[in-house]
Motif scaffolding. Sequence first.
Motif, PDB file in Angstrom:
ATOM      1  N   GLU A  30      45.307  50.839  35.201  1.00 48.29           N
ATOM      2  CA  GLU A  30      44.454  50.281  34.152  1.00 48.29           C
ATOM      3  C   GLU A  30      44.228  48.806  34.442  1.00 48.29           C
ATOM      4  O   GLU A  30      45.118  48.111  34.929  1.00 48.29           O
ATOM      5  N   ASP A  31      43.021  48.324  34.152  1.00 52.41           N
ATOM      6  CA  ASP A  31      42.701  46.923  34.403  1.00 52.41           C
ATOM      7  C   ASP A  31      41.776  46.409  33.301  1.00 52.41           C
ATOM      8  O   ASP A  31      40.937  47.153  32.787  1.00 52.41           O
ATOM      9  N   VAL A  32      41.960  45.144  32.963  1.00 51.34           N
ATOM     10  CA  VAL A  32      41.271  44.555  31.819  1.00 51.34           C
ATOM     11  C   VAL A  32      40.615  43.238  32.221  1.00 51.34           C
ATOM     12  O   VAL A  32      41.231  42.410  32.895  1.00 51.34           O
ATOM     13  N   THR A  52      37.551  40.318  22.209  1.00 46.62           N
ATOM     14  CA  THR A  52      37.088  40.882  23.465  1.00 46.62           C
ATOM     15  C   THR A  52      35.614  41.237  23.366  1.00 46.62           C
ATOM     16  O   THR A  52      35.035  41.297  22.271  1.00 46.62           O
ATOM     17  N   GLU A  63      32.471  47.000  27.411  1.00 48.33           N
ATOM     18  CA  GLU A  63      33.868  47.369  27.606  1.00 48.33           C
ATOM     19  C   GLU A  63      34.606  46.289  28.386  1.00 48.33           C
ATOM     20  O   GLU A  63      34.029  45.617  29.235  1.00 48.33           O
ATOM     21  N   ASN A  64      35.894  46.156  28.109  1.00 47.59           N
ATOM     22  CA  ASN A  64      36.715  45.232  28.888  1.00 47.59           C
ATOM     23  C   ASN A  64      37.931  45.912  29.507  1.00 47.59           C
ATOM     24  O   ASN A  64      38.642  45.310  30.299  1.00 47.59           O
ATOM     25  N   HIS A  65      38.154  47.192  29.177  1.00 50.14           N
ATOM     26  CA  HIS A  65      39.363  47.918  29.599  1.00 50.14           C
ATOM     27  C   HIS A  65      38.950  49.171  30.365  1.00 50.14           C
ATOM     28  O   HIS A  65      38.201  50.010  29.841  1.00 50.14           O
ATOM     29  N   LYS A 103      40.111  52.312  33.432  1.00 46.53           N
ATOM     30  CA  LYS A 103      41.193  53.077  34.044  1.00 46.53           C
ATOM     31  C   LYS A 103      40.777  53.610  35.407  1.00 46.53           C
ATOM     32  O   LYS A 103      39.605  53.866  35.662  1.00 46.53           O
ATOM     33  N   THR A 132      49.625  48.193  34.610  1.00 43.65           N
ATOM     34  CA  THR A 132      48.392  47.651  34.052  1.00 43.65           C
ATOM     35  C   THR A 132      48.169  46.243  34.578  1.00 43.65           C
ATOM     36  O   THR A 132      49.092  45.419  34.581  1.00 43.65           O
ATOM     37  N   ILE A 170      45.353  42.710  34.899  1.00 48.89           N
ATOM     38  CA  ILE A 170      44.218  42.010  34.300  1.00 48.89           C
ATOM     39  C   ILE A 170      43.405  41.363  35.414  1.00 48.89           C
ATOM     40  O   ILE A 170      43.929  41.056  36.488  1.00 48.89           O
ATOM     41  N   LEU A 213      48.028  40.993  26.043  1.00 49.76           N
ATOM     42  CA  LEU A 213      47.700  42.121  26.919  1.00 49.76           C
ATOM     43  C   LEU A 213      48.904  42.752  27.613  1.00 49.76           C
ATOM     44  O   LEU A 213      48.808  43.871  28.120  1.00 49.76           O
ATOM     45  N   ALA A 258      39.160  44.808  37.885  1.00 53.64           N
ATOM     46  CA  ALA A 258      38.382  45.451  36.820  1.00 53.64           C
ATOM     47  C   ALA A 258      36.910  45.571  37.186  1.00 53.64           C
ATOM     48  O   ALA A 258      36.224  46.493  36.734  1.00 53.64           O
TER      49      ALA A 258
END
Length: 208
Positions: free
Chosen positions: A84-86, A100, A108-110, A112, A125, A127, A146, A156
Amino acid sequence: MKTLVVAATKAEVTFFYQHFNLPEGDFIESKNFDLLITGVGMVATAYSLGQFLNSNKYRLVLNVGIAGCFDRSVKLGSILNVTEDVFAELGAENGDEFLTITDLGFGENHFKSRYKKNIDLPPITGITVNCVTGNEKSIKNLKRRLNPTTESMEGAAVFYACKQESIDCLQVRSVSNYVEPRNKDNWKMGLAIKNLNDWLISFISEMN
């Protein structure tokens, strides 16, 4: 269809170049995989991927690179699967509160990983940031908001592009340093790059 290996810099995949005797260049085609060097940061990454992902010839996009780590129980040089990356900074400040881009209703900011096979690496996870974190107050805020394990400047953006094109994606990072006030004497860049390339060479060799 082939795998597209994506890295921000040639330095991060230098042994991969050598092992497969690849020519110089930022985009290299071979029989079983292609290699794309995007440049550093999410803008350069998104632009480069936009040039190559719409051809529908890739079954997998594999993003590799080094990363900083917030978790000091993770050893430097460790190889991690960022599932997962944000986008950590994409949004708006409202006093002490961070909104956000999702909170704002603009996207979207999140994201997978879209890769479902087990690759036997610890899932974590991450960022994605424009500015690498090196301030204690910023570190505390990011942990509180986060709770990431790693940070990079591209991850991301790769997940975003692959989602738009419905292409499976995988992000693997090697820990070169802990996230702290900037101190290059504490970094293990050489170890991180060697371990990353060892893993990448093995992964690509086994796929083909």
